[in-house]
Design a protein around this motif. Structure first.
Motif, PDB file in Angstrom:
ATOM      1  N   THR A 212       1.065  11.342  -4.020  1.00  0.00           N
ATOM      2  CA  THR A 212      -0.269  11.722  -3.529  1.00  0.00           C
ATOM      3  C   THR A 212      -0.748  10.759  -2.454  1.00  0.00           C
ATOM      4  OG1 THR A 212      -0.861  12.765  -5.627  1.00  0.00           O
ATOM      5  CG2 THR A 212      -2.691  12.066  -4.205  1.00  0.00           C
ATOM      6  N   ILE A 213      -0.576   9.466  -2.689  1.00  0.00           N
ATOM      7  CA  ILE A 213      -1.005   8.459  -1.707  1.00  0.00           C
ATOM      8  C   ILE A 213      -0.218   8.620  -0.412  1.00  0.00           C
ATOM      9  CG2 ILE A 213      -1.106   5.975  -1.190  1.00  0.00           C
ATOM     10  CD1 ILE A 213      -3.278   7.039  -3.134  1.00  0.00           C
ATOM     11  N   LEU A 214       1.094   8.826  -0.506  1.00  0.00           N
ATOM     12  CA  LEU A 214       1.909   9.031   0.689  1.00  0.00           C
ATOM     13  C   LEU A 214       1.446  10.267   1.459  1.00  0.00           C
ATOM     14  CD1 LEU A 214       5.417   8.173  -0.794  1.00  0.00           C
ATOM     15  CD2 LEU A 214       4.240   6.907   1.033  1.00  0.00           C
ATOM     16  N   SER A 215       1.144  11.329   0.749  1.00  0.00           N
ATOM     17  CA  SER A 215       0.664  12.559   1.399  1.00  0.00           C
ATOM     18  C   SER A 215      -0.676  12.330   2.089  1.00  0.00           C
ATOM     19  CB  SER A 215       0.523  13.686   0.375  1.00  0.00           C
ATOM     20  OG  SER A 215       1.784  14.039  -0.125  1.00  0.00           O
ATOM     21  N   ARG A 216      -1.576  11.609   1.433  1.00  0.00           N
ATOM     22  CA  ARG A 216      -2.882  11.317   2.040  1.00  0.00           C
ATOM     23  C   ARG A 216      -2.729  10.465   3.295  1.00  0.00           C
ATOM     24  NH1 ARG A 216      -6.473   9.915  -3.319  1.00  0.00           N
ATOM     25  NH2 ARG A 216      -6.585  12.047  -4.093  1.00  0.00           N
ATOM     26  N   LEU A 217      -1.876   9.438   3.229  1.00  0.00           N
ATOM     27  CA  LEU A 217      -1.646   8.589   4.397  1.00  0.00           C
ATOM     28  C   LEU A 217      -1.005   9.387   5.535  1.00  0.00           C
ATOM     29  CD1 LEU A 217      -0.439   5.315   2.627  1.00  0.00           C
ATOM     30  CD2 LEU A 217      -2.581   5.638   3.902  1.00  0.00           C
ATOM     31  N   TYR A 218      -0.121  10.295   5.209  1.00  0.00           N
ATOM     32  CA  TYR A 218       0.497  11.164   6.213  1.00  0.00           C
ATOM     33  C   TYR A 218      -0.567  12.061   6.851  1.00  0.00           C
ATOM     34  CZ  TYR A 218       3.237  14.886   8.312  1.00  0.00           C
ATOM     35  OH  TYR A 218       3.738  15.816   9.199  1.00  0.00           O
ATOM     36  N   ASP A 219      -1.430  12.655   6.021  1.00  0.00           N
ATOM     37  CA  ASP A 219      -2.491  13.528   6.528  1.00  0.00           C
ATOM     38  C   ASP A 219      -3.468  12.778   7.430  1.00  0.00           C
ATOM     39  OD1 ASP A 219      -1.392  15.682   5.161  1.00  0.00           O
ATOM     40  OD2 ASP A 219      -2.818  15.562   3.483  1.00  0.00           O
ATOM     41  N   LYS A 220      -3.665  11.482   7.183  1.00  0.00           N
ATOM     42  CA  LYS A 220      -4.545  10.649   8.001  1.00  0.00           C
ATOM     43  C   LYS A 220      -3.863  10.189   9.291  1.00  0.00           C
ATOM     44  CE  LYS A 220      -7.113   8.587   4.142  1.00  0.00           C
ATOM     45  NZ  LYS A 220      -7.412   7.303   3.456  1.00  0.00           N
ATOM     46  N   GLY A 221      -2.569  10.502   9.449  1.00  0.00           N
ATOM     47  CA  GLY A 221      -1.837  10.092  10.637  1.00  0.00           C
ATOM     48  C   GLY A 221      -1.306   8.675  10.574  1.00  0.00           C
ATOM     49  N   MET A 222      -1.337   8.067   9.396  1.00  0.00           N
ATOM     50  CA  MET A 222      -0.886   6.691   9.263  1.00  0.00           C
ATOM     51  C   MET A 222       0.608   6.581   8.988  1.00  0.00           C
ATOM     52  SD  MET A 222      -4.155   5.151   7.239  1.00  0.00           S
ATOM     53  CE  MET A 222      -3.723   3.436   7.552  1.00  0.00           C
ATOM     54  N   LEU A 223       1.221   7.688   8.590  1.00  0.00           N
ATOM     55  CA  LEU A 223       2.658   7.700   8.306  1.00  0.00           C
ATOM     56  C   LEU A 223       3.326   8.831   9.062  1.00  0.00           C
ATOM     57  CD1 LEU A 223       2.729   7.307   4.395  1.00  0.00           C
ATOM     58  CD2 LEU A 223       2.879   5.507   6.131  1.00  0.00           C
ATOM     59  N   ILE A 224       4.604   8.634   9.307  1.00  0.00           N
ATOM     60  CA  ILE A 224       5.450   9.714   9.778  1.00  0.00           C
ATOM     61  C   ILE A 224       6.434  10.013   8.651  1.00  0.00           C
ATOM     62  CG2 ILE A 224       5.212   9.224  12.237  1.00  0.00           C
ATOM     63  CD1 ILE A 224       7.866   7.721  12.114  1.00  0.00           C
TER      64      ILE A 224
ATOM     65  N   GLY B  98      -8.797   2.184  -1.998  1.00  0.00           N
ATOM     66  CA  GLY B  98      -8.008   1.755  -0.862  1.00  0.00           C
ATOM     67  C   GLY B  98      -6.930   0.740  -1.206  1.00  0.00           C
ATOM     68  N   GLU B  99      -7.017   0.130  -2.378  1.00  0.00           N
ATOM     69  CA  GLU B  99      -6.044  -0.893  -2.756  1.00  0.00           C
ATOM     70  C   GLU B  99      -4.633  -0.306  -2.855  1.00  0.00           C
ATOM     71  OE1 GLU B  99      -5.081  -3.698  -6.600  1.00  0.00           O
ATOM     72  OE2 GLU B  99      -7.165  -3.200  -6.203  1.00  0.00           O
ATOM     73  N   LEU B 100      -4.520   0.861  -3.435  1.00  0.00           N
ATOM     74  CA  LEU B 100      -3.202   1.487  -3.583  1.00  0.00           C
ATOM     75  C   LEU B 100      -2.648   1.903  -2.223  1.00  0.00           C
ATOM     76  CD1 LEU B 100      -0.958   2.249  -5.435  1.00  0.00           C
ATOM     77  CD2 LEU B 100      -2.157   4.361  -6.001  1.00  0.00           C
ATOM     78  N   GLU B 101      -3.508   2.433  -1.354  1.00  0.00           N
ATOM     79  CA  GLU B 101      -3.056   2.785   0.002  1.00  0.00           C
ATOM     80  C   GLU B 101      -2.559   1.539   0.723  1.00  0.00           C
ATOM     81  OE1 GLU B 101      -5.956   4.898   2.284  1.00  0.00           O
ATOM     82  OE2 GLU B 101      -5.773   6.714   1.067  1.00  0.00           O
ATOM     83  N   SER B 102      -3.295   0.448   0.590  1.00  0.00           N
ATOM     84  CA  SER B 102      -2.882  -0.812   1.229  1.00  0.00           C
ATOM     85  C   SER B 102      -1.547  -1.293   0.677  1.00  0.00           C
ATOM     86  CB  SER B 102      -3.946  -1.896   1.018  1.00  0.00           C
ATOM     87  OG  SER B 102      -5.135  -1.543   1.651  1.00  0.00           O
ATOM     88  N   GLY B 103      -1.364  -1.167  -0.624  1.00  0.00           N
ATOM     89  CA  GLY B 103      -0.104  -1.577  -1.237  1.00  0.00           C
ATOM     90  C   GLY B 103       1.068  -0.738  -0.743  1.00  0.00           C
ATOM     91  N   VAL B 104       0.858   0.559  -0.639  1.00  0.00           N
ATOM     92  CA  VAL B 104       1.912   1.453  -0.148  1.00  0.00           C
ATOM     93  C   VAL B 104       2.252   1.113   1.299  1.00  0.00           C
ATOM     94  CG1 VAL B 104       2.409   3.857   0.471  1.00  0.00           C
ATOM     95  CG2 VAL B 104       1.463   3.319  -1.785  1.00  0.00           C
ATOM     96  N   LEU B 105       1.231   0.904   2.115  1.00  0.00           N
ATOM     97  CA  LEU B 105       1.485   0.527   3.518  1.00  0.00           C
ATOM     98  C   LEU B 105       2.237  -0.799   3.605  1.00  0.00           C
ATOM     99  CD1 LEU B 105      -1.837   1.603   5.234  1.00  0.00           C
ATOM    100  CD2 LEU B 105       0.457   2.455   5.763  1.00  0.00           C
ATOM    101  N   ALA B 106       1.871  -1.762   2.777  1.00  0.00           N
ATOM    102  CA  ALA B 106       2.552  -3.063   2.789  1.00  0.00           C
ATOM    103  C   ALA B 106       4.032  -2.904   2.458  1.00  0.00           C
ATOM    104  CB  ALA B 106       1.880  -4.026   1.810  1.00  0.00           C
ATOM    105  N   VAL B 107       4.334  -2.056   1.486  1.00  0.00           N
ATOM    106  CA  VAL B 107       5.734  -1.798   1.122  1.00  0.00           C
ATOM    107  C   VAL B 107       6.473  -1.181   2.306  1.00  0.00           C
ATOM    108  CG1 VAL B 107       7.229  -0.336  -0.311  1.00  0.00           C
ATOM    109  CG2 VAL B 107       5.376  -1.643  -1.364  1.00  0.00           C
TER     110      VAL B 107
END
Length: 137
Positions: free
Chosen positions: A56-68, A19-28
């Motif tokens: 990959t992280i961006l795609s996963r976050l998008y699939d989870k509905g966290m990104l547009i 989850g650290e990388l997902e958190s970092g991407v979201l923070a950016v």
């Protein structure tokens, strides 16, 4: 499961915590004033990450509905689906809902607040017009 050498002694494995990388991407993305491409996100992240890892992280976050995302050139530009405060509040609510003793969880949470956070929480619970100086006419 067998630990790698060095891990047993408490040394980091070199891998990021889940989850650290997902958190970092979201923070950016939360810090950005516009949607960013994977390459732009990669440029803002610390460390030596592969472009495909960020994608990959961006795609996963998008699939989870966290990104547009929107089409940009041959790829996509990404933005958070909700702001940081809304996301954090939703995660806090999810954790609270998981507890079997809501009162105990809230009591423990409040007991561990700093004095400043406790005052802020009291002000917020009092309502928008409570605890604030009246505006002068």
């Amino acid at each position: 499961m067998r630990e790698r050498e060095g891990e047993a002694a408490g040394e980091p494995s070199g891998r990021r915590v889940r989850g650290e990388l997902e958190s970092g991407v979201l923070a950016v993305l939360w810090a950005a004033d516009r949607p960013l491409t994977a390459r732009q996100v990669l440029a803002e992240l610390p460390g030596d990450l592969a472009y495909t890892t960020v994608l990959t992280i961006l795609s996963r976050l998008y699939d989870k509905g966290m990104l547009i995302r929107r089409r940009e050139g041959r790829g996509h530009a990404y933005a958070p689906a909700r702001d940081e405060a809304t996301d954090t509040a939703a995660r806090m609510r999810t954790l609270l809902d998981r507890g079997s003793d809501r009162e105990a969880v809230l009591a423990r949470f409040v007991s561990e607040l700093s004095a400043e956070d406790e005052q802020l929480l009291q002000r917020l619970l009092a309502g928008p017009d409570q605890g604030r100086p009246a505006e002068e006419s």
